[in-house]
Design a protein around this motif. Structure first.
Motif, PDB file in Angstrom:
ATOM      1  N   GLY A   1      91.955 -42.876  15.877  1.00 11.51           N
ATOM      2  CA  GLY A   1      91.367 -43.920  15.059  1.00 11.51           C
ATOM      3  C   GLY A   1      89.854 -43.823  15.005  1.00 11.51           C
ATOM      4  O   GLY A   1      89.263 -42.790  15.310  1.00 11.51           O
TER       5      GLY A   1
ATOM      6  N   ASN B   1      94.106 -50.212  23.036  1.00  4.94           N
ATOM      7  CA  ASN B   1      94.626 -49.941  21.707  1.00  4.94           C
ATOM      8  C   ASN B   1      94.324 -51.166  20.862  1.00  4.94           C
ATOM      9  O   ASN B   1      94.914 -52.228  21.072  1.00  4.94           O
TER      10      ASN B   1
ATOM     11  N   TYR C   1      94.714 -60.568  18.219  1.00 11.88           N
ATOM     12  CA  TYR C   1      93.938 -59.549  17.500  1.00 11.88           C
ATOM     13  C   TYR C   1      92.703 -60.123  16.796  1.00 11.88           C
ATOM     14  O   TYR C   1      91.591 -59.654  17.036  1.00 11.88           O
TER      15      TYR C   1
ATOM     16  N   HIS D   1      99.204 -54.015  18.362  1.00 10.90           N
ATOM     17  CA  HIS D   1      99.141 -53.745  19.800  1.00 10.90           C
ATOM     18  C   HIS D   1      98.249 -54.668  20.617  1.00 10.90           C
ATOM     19  O   HIS D   1      98.370 -54.711  21.830  1.00 10.90           O
TER      20      HIS D   1
ATOM     21  N   ASN E   1      91.257 -50.100  10.609  1.00 10.61           N
ATOM     22  CA  ASN E   1      91.815 -51.158  11.458  1.00 10.61           C
ATOM     23  C   ASN E   1      92.596 -50.649  12.661  1.00 10.61           C
ATOM     24  O   ASN E   1      93.587 -51.257  13.075  1.00 10.61           O
ATOM     25  N   PHE E   2      92.136 -49.553  13.268  1.00  4.81           N
ATOM     26  CA  PHE E   2      92.845 -48.999  14.435  1.00  4.81           C
ATOM     27  C   PHE E   2      91.927 -48.085  15.235  1.00  4.81           C
ATOM     28  O   PHE E   2      91.228 -47.244  14.681  1.00  4.81           O
TER      29      PHE E   2
ATOM     30  N   ARG F   1      92.207 -46.216  19.385  1.00  2.71           N
ATOM     31  CA  ARG F   1      92.759 -46.110  20.739  1.00  2.71           C
ATOM     32  C   ARG F   1      91.732 -45.343  21.549  1.00  2.71           C
ATOM     33  O   ARG F   1      91.299 -44.256  21.144  1.00  2.71           O
TER      34      ARG F   1
ATOM     35  N   SER G   1      94.621 -52.745  17.508  1.00  2.00           N
ATOM     36  CA  SER G   1      95.292 -52.798  16.212  1.00  2.00           C
ATOM     37  C   SER G   1      96.064 -54.113  16.161  1.00  2.00           C
ATOM     38  O   SER G   1      96.339 -54.728  17.194  1.00  2.00           O
ATOM     39  N   ARG G   2      96.394 -54.519  14.969  1.00  2.00           N
ATOM     40  CA  ARG G   2      97.121 -55.768  14.783  1.00  2.00           C
ATOM     41  C   ARG G   2      98.438 -55.759  15.563  1.00  2.00           C
ATOM     42  O   ARG G   2      98.850 -56.766  16.125  1.00  2.00           O
TER      43      ARG G   2
ATOM     44  N   LEU H   1      86.093 -52.608  14.337  1.00  2.00           N
ATOM     45  CA  LEU H   1      86.879 -51.561  13.695  1.00  2.00           C
ATOM     46  C   LEU H   1      86.272 -51.255  12.340  1.00  2.00           C
ATOM     47  O   LEU H   1      85.503 -52.057  11.796  1.00  2.00           O
TER      48      LEU H   1
END
Length: 180
Positions: free
Chosen positions: A100, A67, A76, A72, A140-141, A143, A69-70, A136
């Motif tokens: 995502g 995952n 990052y 998770h 920005n995400f 999974r 993302s900022r 990304l």
């Protein structure tokens, strides 16, 4: 359906599309022939049936989930910089996007960057020895599931590493594909 195109040379925000002007799109057939990249569209609703067949045929015996993302991913910003450095792996890189979106950039046979947009249901297989990177997009995400043959090995070897056996094997297989 996956989209792929030749990238421009703008060194601005890596999360943008970076189309050439005019845009030059790359077909899945060309992506396979000139870079060895394989693509499957997986129905996430019937994930078990389709995916089990692919995993069995290719010998994938281990999987995990990432995952990015900022919220998770520890470290990052540092991890994004590492993912975007041009590198290769000694094994295939297999990713199935669950949520995502993002971009895999690969080098074609002429050393052009080809940007591949991945979204939910896209299963992308990059061959061992191909120079590539990941970023990304502006969402920005992402999974994704990662698959491996045997124990997971995710060691990036930053360019240049043309003397590695996996790189030599990759170049030889691409040469044969181009001659077909």
């Amino acid at each position: 359906m996956v989209s792929a195109w030749l990238m421009d040379n703008d060194s601005g925000d890596q999360r943008l599309e970076h189309h050439r002007s005019p845009p030059v799109f790359v077909s899945l057939d060309d992506l396979s022939k000139t870079a060895g990249v394989e693509y499957f569209k997986v129905n996430l609703e019937s994930l078990d049936t389709e995916l089990e067949d692919i995993k069995r045929k290719r010998g994938y015996s281990y999987e995990d989930e990432i995952n990015i993302s900022r919220d998770h991913l520890p470290n990052y910003e540092e991890k994004l910089k590492i993912f975007f450095q041009e590198h290769l792996h000694t094994d295939e890189e297999i990713r199935l996007v669950l949520e995502g979106s993002g971009y895999f950039d690969v080098r074609d046979h002429e050393e052009n960057w080809v940007r591949i947009l991945v979204t939910p249901g896209d299963l992308l297989i990059l061959p061992a020895g191909i120079y590539h990177r990941f970023t990304l997009d502006t969402n920005n995400f992402i999974r994704a599931k990662r698959y491996f043959v045997g124990e997971p090995v995710w060691t990036p070897h930053n360019r240049p590493c043309d003397e590695m056996e996996c790189r030599k094997n990759y170049l030889e297989s691409m040469k044969k594909k181009m001659e077909e």
